[in-house]
Scaffold this active site. Structure first.
Site, PDB file in Angstrom:
ATOM      1  N   HIS A  99     -22.017 -26.053  23.775  1.00 25.02           N
ATOM      2  CA  HIS A  99     -21.144 -26.394  22.650  1.00 25.02           C
ATOM      3  C   HIS A  99     -21.918 -26.202  21.356  1.00 25.02           C
ATOM      4  CE1 HIS A  99     -17.977 -28.392  20.353  1.00 25.02           C
ATOM      5  NE2 HIS A  99     -18.953 -28.954  19.677  1.00 25.02           N
TER       6      HIS A  99
ATOM      7  N   ASP B 227      -9.128 -38.871  21.990  1.00 25.76           N
ATOM      8  CA  ASP B 227      -9.855 -38.161  20.935  1.00 25.76           C
ATOM      9  C   ASP B 227      -8.905 -37.417  20.007  1.00 25.76           C
ATOM     10  OD1 ASP B 227     -12.228 -36.932  19.646  1.00 25.76           O
ATOM     11  OD2 ASP B 227     -11.369 -35.104  20.488  1.00 25.76           O
TER      12      ASP B 227
ATOM     13  N   ARG C 111      -9.002 -39.576  11.668  1.00 25.65           N
ATOM     14  CA  ARG C 111     -10.235 -39.338  10.905  1.00 25.65           C
ATOM     15  C   ARG C 111     -10.034 -38.259   9.866  1.00 25.65           C
ATOM     16  NH1 ARG C 111     -14.023 -37.539  15.258  1.00 25.65           N
ATOM     17  NH2 ARG C 111     -15.485 -37.239  13.543  1.00 25.65           N
TER      18      ARG C 111
ATOM     19  N   SER D 168     -16.557 -37.722  19.952  1.00 28.13           N
ATOM     20  CA  SER D 168     -15.476 -36.742  20.005  1.00 28.13           C
ATOM     21  C   SER D 168     -15.892 -35.527  20.823  1.00 28.13           C
ATOM     22  CB  SER D 168     -15.090 -36.327  18.582  1.00 28.13           C
ATOM     23  OG  SER D 168     -14.120 -35.308  18.593  1.00 28.13           O
TER      24      SER D 168
ATOM     25  N   LYS E  71     -14.985 -34.888  25.484  1.00 22.56           N
ATOM     26  CA  LYS E  71     -14.314 -33.719  26.064  1.00 22.56           C
ATOM     27  C   LYS E  71     -15.248 -32.959  26.998  1.00 22.56           C
ATOM     28  CE  LYS E  71     -12.917 -31.979  22.075  1.00 22.56           C
ATOM     29  NZ  LYS E  71     -13.171 -33.023  21.056  1.00 22.56           N
TER      30      LYS E  71
END
Length: 426
Positions: free
Chosen positions: A84, A163, A170, A185, A189
């Site tokens: 990621h 989320d 947010r 967050s 996932k």
């Protein structure tokens, strides 16, 4: 039994940490509609101001994971590992990395997102390929992983649905830039997708979400700790994002550059980051393979083509091209490029149509920027440093305005600057 107002008071006044049962009650009550959006928004602001300690963050993330389903990849005949990135300008690493690591024997379940603001989104880039689709059901995703070894897809609605609701709050309440909220967050996932190992690319610099290196390092440490606490072998690299990565910025332009990289003709900076991440992914997956050889042999490109085809895309179809091209940001003097501001280039690409201001906005697949010169390269006075691409020529003016002050030319070349700045996790 807790109540929302009492928990807001506790976190607002920083009186004590919230307990695991309190956080569990909060998420269950929010899902049931017993805690209103405005109450959750107030609590998010309290978290933004006062943070979460490690026990709070572990419980918070655990509740986000438990709010939905968790994929089970244990039936695959190869080890799973994902990557990621926190996002940058010209960051098409995922397009190269997923098929590259899969071609070395790993399963790469890369659930990705869309771009927002000056940073591009992996799904937007791939959707420039005719026929390719981002949404896969769980069965389709597992079949793709079993058959090809790599998939890049949108996270399903069943993964960490809490989320999705919290991020929307947010986004409209000024609480996005919070390390614990960002970490929970991302990691909720990634943990829910079921991967056995994870490598994080945390960008820092002018074009990154975390512009300051220390903040990026803090985010990396937080996410690595969360991954390990939830049973995912996790490592992070902090990498530089002061200049665009590679030469292409924009959806179809970046896909073309990724294909060139998989064919052995990638820009040096892109390949340095890609190979560094690939090495860590393969090590965590327990695979002894050479990613450079996977590209040289053609295996990585063949895996990319299969990955595109299994998601409905045509790997042989020509990518869409912009109707208009304009050369821009001409060198004011002859000399060495010492700075090409990544954020300015990202904003310019966004204004050309490559990005979006809101999640529901459309993007242009053809708009973008090609860097004719990068830091460390010599240019002559009057030479264009960037080429701008757009379908609407009216977009060129605002894009060029964003580039004002983005370029620095000097009489001496800049010192070599490392791309890999820090590592977190063993």
């Amino acid at each position: 039994m807790p109540d929302a107002v009492s928990l807001i008071h506790v976190k607002r006044d920083n009186a004590r940490p919230l307990t695991g049962p309190e956080i569990g009650w909060l998420f269950a009550a929010y899902a049931a509609g017993e805690v209103a959006d405005e109450q959750m928004a107030a609590l998010l602001m309290a978290v933004y101001l006062n943070g979460l300690d490690s026990a709070e963050l572990r419980a918070w993330t655990g509740e986000m994971i438990a709010s939905g389903e968790r994929l089970d990849l244990r039936g695959l005949d190869r080890p799973s590992v994902d990557k990621h990135s926190t996002g940058g300008v010209g960051d098409k690493v995922s397009l190269v990395l997923a098929p590259l690591v899969a071609s070395c024997g790993a399963a790469v379940p890369m659930l990705s997102g869309r771009g927002l603001g000056h940073t591009g989104g992996t799904l937007d880039k791939l959707e420039s390929i005719p026929g390719w689709r981002a949404s896969l059901g769980n069965d389709e995703l597992l079949r793709a992983l079993a058959g090809v070894g790599a998939v890049i897809a949108a996270a399903g609605s069943g993964l960490a649905p809490a989320d999705r609701r919290l991020y929307a709050l947010r986004d409209v309440t000024g609480t996005v830039e919070s390390i614990p909220l960002i970490a929970s967050s991302i990691m909720s996932k990634k943990i829910a997708e079921g991967t056995g190992a994870l490598v994080l690319d945390v960008k820092t610099g002018s074009g990154a979400f975390m512009a300051q290196r220390e903040a990026a390092l803090a985010l990396a440490r937080t996410m690595v700790a969360l991954g390990e606490e939830h049973g995912v072998r996790t490592r992070a690299l902090v990498t530089a994002m002061d200049a665009p990565l590679g030469r292409a910025v924009g959806n179809a332009l970046e896909v073309a550059e990724a294909v060139a990289a998989l064919s052995g003709d990638g820009p040096d900076d892109l390949m340095e980051v890609t190979f560094a991440l690939a090495g860590h992914m393969l090590e965590l997956a327990g695979i002894d393979a050479d990613p450079r050889q996977a590209i040289a042999s053609g295996r990585a490109l063949a895996t990319f083509r299969r990955m595109i085809a299994v998601q409905g895309g045509d790997p042989d179809a020509p990518l869409p091209a912009a109707a208009h091209r304009q050369r821009a940001l001409r060198a004011p003097a002859s000399g060495w490029v010492t700075r090409l501001d990544a954020r300015a280039v990202g904003v310019a690409a966004w204004r050309l149509g490559a990005g979006r201001a809101r999640k529901e906005d459309p993007v242009s697949y053809t708009a973008g920027i090609r860097c004719q010169a990068k830091p460390g390269e010599y240019v002559r006075r009057g030479e264009p440093v960037l080429e701008l691409y757009a379908d609407d020529p009216a977009r060129f003016g605002p894009a060029e305005e964003a580039l004002d002050g983005a370029l620095t030319i000097a009489s001496e070349p800049p010192p070599a600057a490392p791309l890999i700045l820090d590592q977190v996790g063993g």
